[in-house]
Design a protein around this motif. Sequence first.
Motif, PDB file in Angstrom:
ATOM      1  N   HIS A 245       0.918  -1.081   0.143  1.00 30.18           N
ATOM      2  CA  HIS A 245       0.067   0.076  -0.009  1.00 30.18           C
ATOM      3  C   HIS A 245       0.845   1.408  -0.113  1.00 30.18           C
ATOM      4  CE1 HIS A 245      -3.781  -2.292   1.063  1.00 30.18           C
ATOM      5  NE2 HIS A 245      -3.008  -3.055   1.515  1.00 30.18           N
ATOM      6  N   PRO A 246       0.704   2.205  -1.058  1.00 35.83           N
ATOM      7  CA  PRO A 246       1.628   3.410  -0.965  1.00 35.83           C
ATOM      8  C   PRO A 246       1.268   4.209   0.285  1.00 35.83           C
ATOM      9  CG  PRO A 246       0.022   3.108  -3.158  1.00 35.83           C
ATOM     10  CD  PRO A 246      -0.341   2.175  -1.917  1.00 35.83           C
ATOM     11  N   GLY A 265      -3.577 -11.671  15.478  1.00 35.49           N
ATOM     12  CA  GLY A 265      -3.413 -11.885  14.153  1.00 35.49           C
ATOM     13  C   GLY A 265      -3.064 -10.433  13.208  1.00 35.49           C
ATOM     14  N   ASP A 266      -3.297  -9.776  13.931  1.00 31.42           N
ATOM     15  CA  ASP A 266      -3.098  -8.305  13.081  1.00 31.42           C
ATOM     16  C   ASP A 266      -1.685  -7.582  13.692  1.00 31.42           C
ATOM     17  OD1 ASP A 266      -5.444  -8.128  11.475  1.00 31.42           O
ATOM     18  OD2 ASP A 266      -6.472  -7.356  13.173  1.00 31.42           O
ATOM     19  N   LYS A 267      -0.992  -6.750  12.939  1.00 33.74           N
ATOM     20  CA  LYS A 267      -0.031  -6.218  13.131  1.00 33.74           C
ATOM     21  C   LYS A 267      -0.049  -4.623  13.184  1.00 33.74           C
ATOM     22  CE  LYS A 267       4.723  -5.058  10.914  1.00 33.74           C
ATOM     23  NZ  LYS A 267       5.503  -5.299  10.083  1.00 33.74           N
ATOM     24  N   PHE A 268       0.332  -4.205  14.180  1.00 29.91           N
ATOM     25  CA  PHE A 268       0.223  -2.837  14.847  1.00 29.91           C
ATOM     26  C   PHE A 268       1.574  -1.968  14.955  1.00 29.91           C
ATOM     27  CE2 PHE A 268      -3.532  -4.930  16.050  1.00 29.91           C
ATOM     28  CZ  PHE A 268      -4.570  -4.110  15.968  1.00 29.91           C
ATOM     29  N   PRO A 291      -2.777  -2.454   6.933  1.00 30.95           N
ATOM     30  CA  PRO A 291      -3.889  -2.690   6.212  1.00 30.95           C
ATOM     31  C   PRO A 291      -4.060  -4.017   5.668  1.00 30.95           C
ATOM     32  CG  PRO A 291      -1.978  -1.448   4.918  1.00 30.95           C
ATOM     33  CD  PRO A 291      -1.658  -1.446   6.613  1.00 30.95           C
ATOM     34  N   VAL A 292      -3.019  -5.184   5.624  1.00 29.42           N
ATOM     35  CA  VAL A 292      -2.949  -6.238   5.333  1.00 29.42           C
ATOM     36  C   VAL A 292      -3.742  -7.016   6.531  1.00 29.42           C
ATOM     37  CG1 VAL A 292      -1.692  -8.529   4.935  1.00 29.42           C
ATOM     38  CG2 VAL A 292      -0.969  -6.193   3.990  1.00 29.42           C
ATOM     39  N   ALA A 293      -4.851  -7.466   6.333  1.00 25.01           N
ATOM     40  CA  ALA A 293      -5.572  -8.284   7.529  1.00 25.01           C
ATOM     41  C   ALA A 293      -5.071  -9.632   7.654  1.00 25.01           C
ATOM     42  CB  ALA A 293      -7.131  -8.539   7.040  1.00 25.01           C
ATOM     43  N   GLU A 294      -5.199  -9.855   9.180  1.00 25.67           N
ATOM     44  CA  GLU A 294      -4.642 -11.225   9.458  1.00 25.67           C
ATOM     45  C   GLU A 294      -2.931 -11.224   9.160  1.00 25.67           C
ATOM     46  OE1 GLU A 294      -7.166 -14.177   8.475  1.00 25.67           O
ATOM     47  OE2 GLU A 294      -8.392 -13.892  10.072  1.00 25.67           O
ATOM     48  N   SER A 342       8.529   0.406   9.943  1.00 26.34           N
ATOM     49  CA  SER A 342       7.464   1.387  10.411  1.00 26.34           C
ATOM     50  C   SER A 342       6.329   1.618   9.215  1.00 26.34           C
ATOM     51  CB  SER A 342       8.190   2.821  10.310  1.00 26.34           C
ATOM     52  OG  SER A 342       8.090   3.577   9.082  1.00 26.34           O
ATOM     53  N   THR A 343       5.176   2.356   9.905  1.00 23.16           N
ATOM     54  CA  THR A 343       4.200   2.627   8.975  1.00 23.16           C
ATOM     55  C   THR A 343       4.233   3.547   7.894  1.00 23.16           C
ATOM     56  OG1 THR A 343       3.577   4.690  10.454  1.00 23.16           O
ATOM     57  CG2 THR A 343       2.686   2.736  11.174  1.00 23.16           C
ATOM     58  N   GLN A 344       5.411   4.131   7.678  1.00 22.87           N
ATOM     59  CA  GLN A 344       5.767   4.956   6.565  1.00 22.87           C
ATOM     60  C   GLN A 344       6.449   4.039   5.606  1.00 22.87           C
ATOM     61  OE1 GLN A 344       7.111   8.421   8.691  1.00 22.87           O
ATOM     62  NE2 GLN A 344       5.542   9.699   7.662  1.00 22.87           N
TER      63      GLN A 344
END
Length: 354
Positions: A245-246, A265-268, A291-294, A342-344
């Motif tokens: 995801h851009p 299961g999710d990543k934070f 944004p990638v589920a599980e 990181s998220t970026q």
Amino acid sequence: MIISPPFLPEVAANSKALDPLMDAVDEFSTYYGVYPIAADRRWHCGLHLNPRDQAMPVRAIADGDVVAYRVCKKAISDGTKNPDGTDQLNSNLGFVLLKHTTETGENRTLTYFSLYMHLLDMEGTNQLPGRVPAAGSAPHVLPDWLRNDTEGVVSGEGKKVYRKDVLGYMGKCQGHFGVHFEIFMLPDDYKAYFGATQLDVAQPSTPAGTDYWGHTYYVIPKEQIFSPLPPGVDGNNKLKGIEFHPLPGGENKQALYVETYFHKGDKFTKVWQVAPDGKRVYLTDGPVKDPVAEYEYKMYDRATKLYPACPSDGYELLRFGRILSSPATLPPREARSHFAPSTQSPFDLGGRDL
């Protein structure tokens, strides 16, 4: 070793909170028994928890050995008088002290203690009609050795408890309902384990060992280039069949500190900077869900496609933030090219596990 809180209130199964159980237990904290300074301005090594339901059992947080305990027949007075001049029985001296021991992946021993004080006396416990199961009637009920007055402090004598075992019920301290709860380590035990970690190191570096537990942390030096996408993605933002995801690109003017973890299961991810006064300045309002589920459940498939030369190395990189296996099979350049701590989505930034 699995650890759970000393109270286990019911929580909604469909809650969207990251940790609804701990959110509920957080609400049990009291103003008069906080850590590290209590309301009377004295040093206080634990905190007082009041679930507002005296029949909610106090439970062991983990498997362990009983070091010492005390069961009292009656409550005591702190000197406060009733209107008729008699002593007000407003405090409880019952307690249980547990010792917990576990080992890490490198067989380093971690030893700590948990303490549960101001447990309700036997007369008070027996006045909880229909709420306290009889001994032997069901699993996780008050054991026999905690049902009789010990007439003082006694040794655990090899007794063992298991996580969630009932240790008693909430009593009082100077008229206030609450259980004093604390976790502590002895100095030698603390040094034996944390002496080999990056804790309290001003300039942390990647550990040389393979031990790993808990969340993963990175330090991203300032003036690094962030890429919105990893190199080599196609027109659909996919690389080897994996969609990315851009995200914003650019350059960070200050060092960034990144924390990543997995939950259900999710990543934070959380990202922050450190202000000149030493305070954290978070760049997001809270943990950001990938944004990638599980994500956690799909990691091996992701690693197999992104790192075909050695999926197991790729999996460790995605899961732990670094390759733990030795020697690493993936070439350094390939190991860095798709990894984004990181998220970026920075890549090739030298993220370091604290």
